[in-house]
Design an enzyme around this catalytic site. Structure first.
Site, PDB file in Angstrom:
ATOM      1  N   SER A 139      99.344  53.299  32.110  1.00  0.00           N
ATOM      2  CA  SER A 139      97.945  52.865  32.201  1.00  0.00           C
ATOM      3  C   SER A 139      97.067  53.129  30.996  1.00  0.00           C
ATOM      4  CB  SER A 139      97.280  53.480  33.431  1.00  0.00           C
ATOM      5  OG  SER A 139      97.587  52.696  34.544  1.00  0.00           O
TER       6      SER A 139
ATOM      7  N   LYS B  50      87.302  57.103  31.671  1.00  0.00           N
ATOM      8  CA  LYS B  50      87.735  56.320  32.832  1.00  0.00           C
ATOM      9  C   LYS B  50      87.121  56.906  34.092  1.00  0.00           C
ATOM     10  CE  LYS B  50      92.263  54.786  34.700  1.00  0.00           C
ATOM     11  NZ  LYS B  50      93.729  54.908  34.487  1.00  0.00           N
TER      12      LYS B  50
ATOM     13  N   SER C  85      96.041  50.515  34.062  1.00  0.00           N
ATOM     14  CA  SER C  85      94.795  50.513  34.791  1.00  0.00           C
ATOM     15  C   SER C  85      93.572  50.926  33.977  1.00  0.00           C
ATOM     16  CB  SER C  85      94.920  51.427  36.007  1.00  0.00           C
ATOM     17  OG  SER C  85      95.119  52.767  35.600  1.00  0.00           O
TER      18      SER C  85
HETATM   19  N1  GLN Z   1     100.900  49.891  36.652  1.00  0.00           N
HETATM   20  C1  GLN Z   1     101.368  51.143  37.143  1.00  0.00           C
HETATM   21  C2  GLN Z   1     101.012  51.311  38.590  1.00  0.00           C
HETATM   22  O1  GLN Z   1     100.385  50.480  39.121  1.00  0.00           O
HETATM   23  C3  GLN Z   1     100.835  52.278  36.305  1.00  0.00           C
HETATM   24  C4  GLN Z   1      99.464  52.662  36.610  1.00  0.00           C
HETATM   25  C5  GLN Z   1      99.020  53.892  35.903  1.00  0.00           C
HETATM   26  O2  GLN Z   1      99.613  54.321  34.908  1.00  0.00           O
HETATM   27  N2  GLN Z   1      97.974  54.508  36.452  1.00  0.00           N
HETATM   28  O3  GLN Z   1     101.377  52.244  39.215  1.00  0.00           O
END
Ligand code: GLN
Length: 494
Positions: free
Chosen positions: A178, A79, A154
């Protein structure tokens, strides 16, 4: 079947038997990337040249009969919030558009030491803030099972790439789901390890008390093998924990018989789609068949988990993102600015996307003198109650089974106008981050051709129990073997 569709452990066996070369695996993956990228947009940066050099070196070593680490020669994508020395690292943010880190994240160093082949950097929601990869500063990644649907977020680029054969393995990060949400939406395996299990050194911070790095893979064995490489103490991460790392592959193969699996009373209530509920019920039946015992448990404070998560995550984000000021890193606003304050304002206005600005504003608000007690402090107290919920639950069971998400992948654009609706997708995911415990999403069914993920949660540092249950489940089912039909979904032949 292309080599790009095989698992890392299958490829490892073929490499050791000298039936294939590392270069052939890499070329199969690069060919697949060329075929699908214009449709799914999983990558922000490719690392073809270095990858080819490394594959060649590995083949030379193997030809000489040298023994190499278990995953040597296997392509992996990471990532784009993981620092890679000499390779652009953007967090999918315009503010880091041209940032080239001078050092590797510890996990990247470990991949190199184990001779995996870094094939590129994958797309994400800007700084990890999102559940669909629609918040990337560059482009939306699409789901290989249906290009009109989101891949989850994400770590959507990583999950889409694994699912489409655009890499064999991937690393993502998980602050509030994410890794697991995109794994569920793209039909792959995703693990968020215990907080402190994997070093965060070189992971560009979103919310430091919640962030963890973990594997995205095609099956549970690959997940165990990759976790083996990245788990362990690192003195460069002050929250890294010096706790023994077991042999995950052999632990994973132990029987499921006798394991006590907790079902959460509150979770199978409203908001859960019928096919996901059915997939959980099916998983319960499979585990019972395998000799596991199913017990009912209660996690009453989950009701407040999303509110607490979005307060704490935004508070930490507002602090972490203060460093992007146009002076020290990345983007700097044009020459026409007259003073430092204007430089900072303009840089941040230009560099950050809408969701990141929203989080910074929410975070600054909940930390401000007048509201700190009402929001931030309260959220921290709720976090403690959630942790205690789990402690109580794990006296009655060895692990907990839940859905990963309330639904399957939704269509692109369906939730972009309503951030709260988007945040609800994370309902089953965020408790694990708040409590610091490990959580694994595995393929558990399908609804109208789209994958469903089921989640296993365990006590801190008990990743092995999760892998063991998941491996048992995998042996008894074939959801993990299904790959998207790219000819049908993307119109490409492979
Ligand atoms: N969807 C969650 C957020 O927007 C988790 C994102 C993540 O785990 N980086 O914070």
């Amino acid at each position: 079947m292309s080599l790009a569709d095989k698992t890392a452990h299958e490829l490892r066996d073929l490499l050791l038997a000298k039936e294939i070369k590392a270069a052939e695996i890499l070329e199969a993956v690069l060919r697949r990337i060329r075929a699908v990228e214009s449709k799914i947009h999983a990558y922000l940066t490719l690392n073809e040249e270095q990858a080819r050099d490394e594959a060649k070196r590995i083949d030379e070593l193997l030809a000489k009969g040298e023994s190499l680490p278990p995953l040597a020669g296997i392509p992996i994508a990471v990532k784009d919030n993981l620092s890679t020395a000499g390779i652009r690292t953007t967090c999918a943010s315009k503010i880091l558009e041209n940032y080239i880190p001078p050092y590797d994240a510890t996990v990247v160093e470990l991949l190199k030491k184990n001779r995996l082949i870094l094939c590129g950097k994958t797309n994400l929601d800007e700084f990890g803030m999102g559940s669909s990869t629609e918040n990337s500063g560059w482009f939306v990644t699409r789901n290989p099972w249906d290009p009109e649907a989101v891949p989850g977020g994400s770590s959507g680029g990583a999950a889409a790439a694994v699912s489409a054969g655009g890499t064999i393995l991937a690393l993502g990060s998980d602050t509030g789901g994410s890794i697991r949400l995109p794994a569920a939406y793209c039909g792959v395996v995703g693990l968020k390890p215990t907080y402190g299990r994997v070093s965060r050194y070189g992971l560009i911070a979103y919310a430091s008390s919640l962030d963890q790095i973990g594997p995205l893979t095609k099956d549970v064995t690959d997940c165990a093998l990759l976790l083996q490489i990245i788990a362990g103490y690192d003195r460069r991460d002050s929250t890294s924990v010096n706790y023994p790392v077991p042999d995950y592959e052999s632990e994973m193969k132990k029987s499921v018989r006798g394991l006590r699996i907790g079902l959460v009373r509150e979770y199978l209530a409203e908001g859960l789609s019928e096919p996901v509920r059915a997939a959980v019920a099916n998983a319960v039946a499979v585990f019972k068949e395998l000799g596991a015992e199913v017990v009912e448990i209660s996690l009453p404070y989950t009701e407040y988990a999303l509110a607490a998560y979005y307060i704490i995550a935004s508070a930490e984000a507002s602090s972490n993102l203060a460093r992007y000021d146009g002076v020290r890193y990345g983007h700097r606003a044009g020459k026409e600015v007259s003073d430092a304050v204007e430089l900072m304002l303009k840089t941040r206005r230009e560099g950050f996307g809408a969701e990141v600005k929203r989080r910074i504003m929410v975070g600054t608000y909940v930390l401000s003198a007048g509201y700190y007690d009402a929001y931030y402090l309260k959220a921290q107290q709720v976090r403690t109650l959630i942790r205690e919920d789990f402690k109580r639950a794990f006296q009655k069971c060895d692990l907990i089974l839940t859905p990963t998400a309330p639904n399957t992948a939704f269509k692109i654009g369906a939730k972009t106008d309503d951030p709260l609706e988007m945040y609800l997708t994370d309902i089953y995911a965020v408790t694990a981050n708040l409590a610091g415990i490990p959580a694994l999403s595995i393929p558990g069914g399908f609804d109208r051709g789209m994958p469903i993920g089921i989640q296993l949660l365990g006590p801190a540092f008990q990743e092995a129990i999760l892998l063991r249950a998941a491996y048992g489940f995998e042996q008894a089912t074939d959801f993990h073997r299904k790959r998207p039909n790219l000819k049908l979904t993307l119109g490409i032949s492979h």
